[in-house]
Enzyme design. Structure first.
Site: not given
Ligand code: NAD
Length: 258
Positions: A157, A160, A164, A196-197, A201, A218
């Protein structure tokens, strides 16, 4: 705030975000979507934005929600959307992108993309909404980071985690500069959340179940987080209940970094 204010609101059944307008990025899926639904349930007027029109489709039918296409890397579109709003009380910067790999796997293109989506976007969004918040004498900005940041190092990461960590620094700097103007800025750092993302992955690694087990391993609680669990923390952090909190890192990670 008078003593007992929160409990009186709750008893009266009034939403905790009544009268507030909130703009959320990446509202189409995962944490952004769950937060949109939670903010709307608390009676905020929610401007739910995403780059993906189809992902916003059914949110448009949710009470209190208005949807707009917005790519957080498009500064002209950000300015146009924010200028067209009457008054934004809350900004929740959710959009982020995961590059998988070490520094050696990370091309200059991957690095630039990580910076743009994860950090520059939050700079652009906050810079666009702050003048209005300053004029009105109040506002709340909430940013999405991750425990993979300055909280902890996670394998593969690199870009990332670096960006972050930048989100945490950006949050603290805004909080320090605007605390005297009644504007708060906080950051959420989740552990692994079943979105979903994340599922995409895990599929991309070739062995879905093996990848899932590695993510679960983890988490000392033995499970992934749910988007709704992060959304409830977000409701608290943008509501009056958290009025004494600014510049703070809020970890919600199932015990991962404990
Ligand atoms: P996600 O990454 O699945 O994305 C949600 C939405 O983001 C999608 O609908 C997508 O269309 C939109 N998106 C992508 N690129 C974009 C852009 N350029 N402009 C506007 N929208 C855009 O959602 P998630 O996994 O819930 O993650 C959301 C946030 O939380 C992110 O910042 C991620 O880094 C953070 N996060 C996620 C996790 C996890 O495990 N899922 C953990 C820690 C932090």
């Amino acid at each position: 705030m008078p003593r007992g204010f929160i409990s009186k609101i709750q008893e009266a059944g009034v939403g905790r975000l009544e009268g507030k307008t909130a703009l959320i990025t990446a509202a189409g899926a995962g944490i952004g979507r769950a937060s949109t639904i939670a903010f709307a349930r608390e009676n905020a007027r929610v401007i739910a934005t995403d780059i993906d029109q189809a992902a916003l489709q059914d949110l448009a039918d949710t009470a209190n929600v208005e949807t707009h296409l917005l790519d957080v890397t498009d500064s002209a579109a950000i300015a146009e959307l924010v200028d067209g709003q009457q008054g934004l009380d809350i900004l929740f910067n959710v959009a982020g992108w995961v590059h998988h790999g070490t520094i050696e796997d990370c091309s200059r293109e991957d690095w630039d993309k990580s910076l743009l989506i994860n950090l520059t976007s939050m700079y652009q969004m906050a810079r666009a909404v702050l003048p209005g918040m300053v004029r009105r004498g109040s506002g709340v900005i909430l940013n999405m980071s991750s425990v993979a940041s300055s909280v902890t190092g996670a394998p593969n990461r690199f870009a990332y985690g670096a960006t972050k960590a930048g989100v945490i620094g950006l949050t603290k700097a805004i909080a320090a500069d605007y605390v005297g103007q009644n504007i708060r800025c906080n950051v959420i750092c989740p552990g692994t959340v079943d979105s979903p993302s994340l599922q995409g992955r895990m599929r991309a690694q070739g062995h879905y179940e093996k990848a899932r087990q590695a993510f679960v391993a983890r988490q000392p609680m033995g499970r992934l987080g749910r988007p709704e669990e992060i959304a409830e923390l977000a409701v608290y952090l943008v509501s009056e209940e958290s009025a004494f909190t600014t510049g703070a890192v809020h970890v919600v990670d199932g015990g991962w970094t404990n």
